[in-house]
Design a protein around this motif. Sequence first.
Motif, PDB file in Angstrom:
ATOM      1  N   THR A 170       0.834  -1.190   0.000  1.00 13.20           N
ATOM      2  CA  THR A 170       0.000   0.000   0.000  1.00 13.20           C
ATOM      3  C   THR A 170       0.879   1.255   0.000  1.00 13.20           C
ATOM      4  N   ASP A 171       0.729   2.124  -1.013  1.00 13.75           N
ATOM      5  CA  ASP A 171       1.440   3.400  -1.093  1.00 13.75           C
ATOM      6  C   ASP A 171       2.924   3.201  -0.778  1.00 13.75           C
ATOM      7  N   ARG A 172       3.570   2.325  -1.519  1.00 11.61           N
ATOM      8  CA  ARG A 172       4.924   1.859  -1.205  1.00 11.61           C
ATOM      9  C   ARG A 172       5.940   2.980  -1.028  1.00 11.61           C
ATOM     10  N   LEU A 173       5.888   4.005  -1.853  1.00 10.82           N
ATOM     11  CA  LEU A 173       6.912   5.048  -1.806  1.00 10.82           C
ATOM     12  C   LEU A 173       6.818   5.909  -0.549  1.00 10.82           C
ATOM     13  N   ASN A 174       5.676   5.839   0.137  1.00 10.37           N
ATOM     14  CA  ASN A 174       5.492   6.639   1.353  1.00 10.37           C
ATOM     15  C   ASN A 174       5.387   5.784   2.612  1.00 10.37           C
ATOM     16  N   VAL A 175       5.743   4.515   2.505  1.00 13.15           N
ATOM     17  CA  VAL A 175       5.628   3.610   3.651  1.00 13.15           C
ATOM     18  C   VAL A 175       6.526   4.058   4.799  1.00 13.15           C
ATOM     19  N   LYS A 176       5.992   3.965   6.006  1.00 14.75           N
ATOM     20  CA  LYS A 176       6.742   4.253   7.223  1.00 14.75           C
ATOM     21  C   LYS A 176       6.926   2.962   8.020  1.00 14.75           C
ATOM     22  N   PRO A 177       7.985   2.872   8.802  1.00 13.76           N
ATOM     23  CA  PRO A 177       8.156   1.677   9.637  1.00 13.76           C
ATOM     24  C   PRO A 177       7.024   1.563  10.655  1.00 13.76           C
ATOM     25  N   HIS A 178       6.683   0.341  11.038  1.00 13.01           N
ATOM     26  CA  HIS A 178       5.773   0.174  12.164  1.00 13.01           C
ATOM     27  C   HIS A 178       6.391   0.878  13.372  1.00 13.01           C
ATOM     28  N   PRO A 179       5.643   1.693  14.085  1.00 13.00           N
ATOM     29  CA  PRO A 179       6.219   2.365  15.259  1.00 13.00           C
ATOM     30  C   PRO A 179       6.579   1.348  16.341  1.00 13.00           C
ATOM     31  N   ARG A 180       7.653   1.626  17.040  1.00  9.38           N
ATOM     32  CA  ARG A 180       8.093   0.718  18.093  1.00  9.38           C
ATOM     33  C   ARG A 180       7.030   0.655  19.183  1.00  9.38           C
ATOM     34  N   GLY A 181       6.681  -0.558  19.592  1.00 10.18           N
ATOM     35  CA  GLY A 181       5.635  -0.748  20.588  1.00 10.18           C
ATOM     36  C   GLY A 181       4.258  -0.972  20.005  1.00 10.18           C
TER      37      GLY A 181
END
Length: 337
Positions: A170-181
């Motif tokens: 999904t929206d690969r170029l704007n992907v963010k890492p899963h936030p820690r926790g």
Amino acid sequence: MRLTPRRDSADPTHRQPHLRRLGALAVALVTVLAGGAMTDRGTVDAQAATGPTGGDHSGHAYVLSPEQEAAALALQLAPVRGSEFRADCSSKGRSPDDPIVRWGQAGTSHVHEFFGNRTTDAYSTLTSLASGTTTCNPSVDLSAYWVPTLYQNGVPKAPEHVTVYYQGITDRLNVKPHPRGLKMVVGNPLATSADQNPAARWSCRGYPEASRDFMSCPAGSRLETYLDFPTCWDGKNLDSADHKSHMAFGIGGAGGYCPSSHPVPVPRLELLITYPVTGGGLSLAGTRNGANVTSAPGYTFHGDFFNAWNAAELQRRVTNCIVAGYICGNDGNPIQQ
């Protein structure tokens, strides 16, 4: 020159992913046509399922809205073409705990198979996981993953192998890492029929068929299951009261977008679990009629994720593998062929 090998080059344990996708396609098309589900940008919230409560596992019960079910099915069919990284894990053991749905209540859940962080128990927190070690390669993935234990003729069966894929869907170029926790769950363990849990998918290695309920795999094959987690985060909450509302499935399949209520695209987390099992007599740990049992059907399959990755290493992989469009190995570097 960028070279992105097909998954069968990167993953010698699973050489026919296209057959699995075709099998999933058949299951998905039947379900969508039967339900008349259509995607819609404005309707993304899932609805809590009705069913037994009390001391059961009702915190996992979840029936997707028609729009979200269609989105989930479309994402199941999404091909991966040079945009993923992975962790390979083994079981760390099983216990009747669930540190998301029943945190702090040791022994009150149905039995789960845990892989990843070796310290995971009913009292796990991000701090405790960060101090642990892992059954996964790479060792920088200290996340906790768990699914209901599989049984064959009443005997528990540990996974032979677990591959955790992180994929740009999904929206690969704007992907963010899963936030820690971050905590999230997927699937409906209180499903009373296969159509109530689109997350459940079973197949036999080397065969194109797929089903939401168990399949009897022939000798020489292996039982496999795939579990896909949502790809969009609300950008605020690491958890929610039902452990699901802070997440949503991206709309429009591969290359789609996140709904406005959950605007942050994250990698698709896909579990590929292989069991050393053929034949029948299969069941899952689960909750039926308010009691924890080991006789639940295959269509109740579900899973949990508690993110404890090293933040810098997760960011590096998202940037260098997913956004850049590479298939990466366990070290987070592109695989060349």
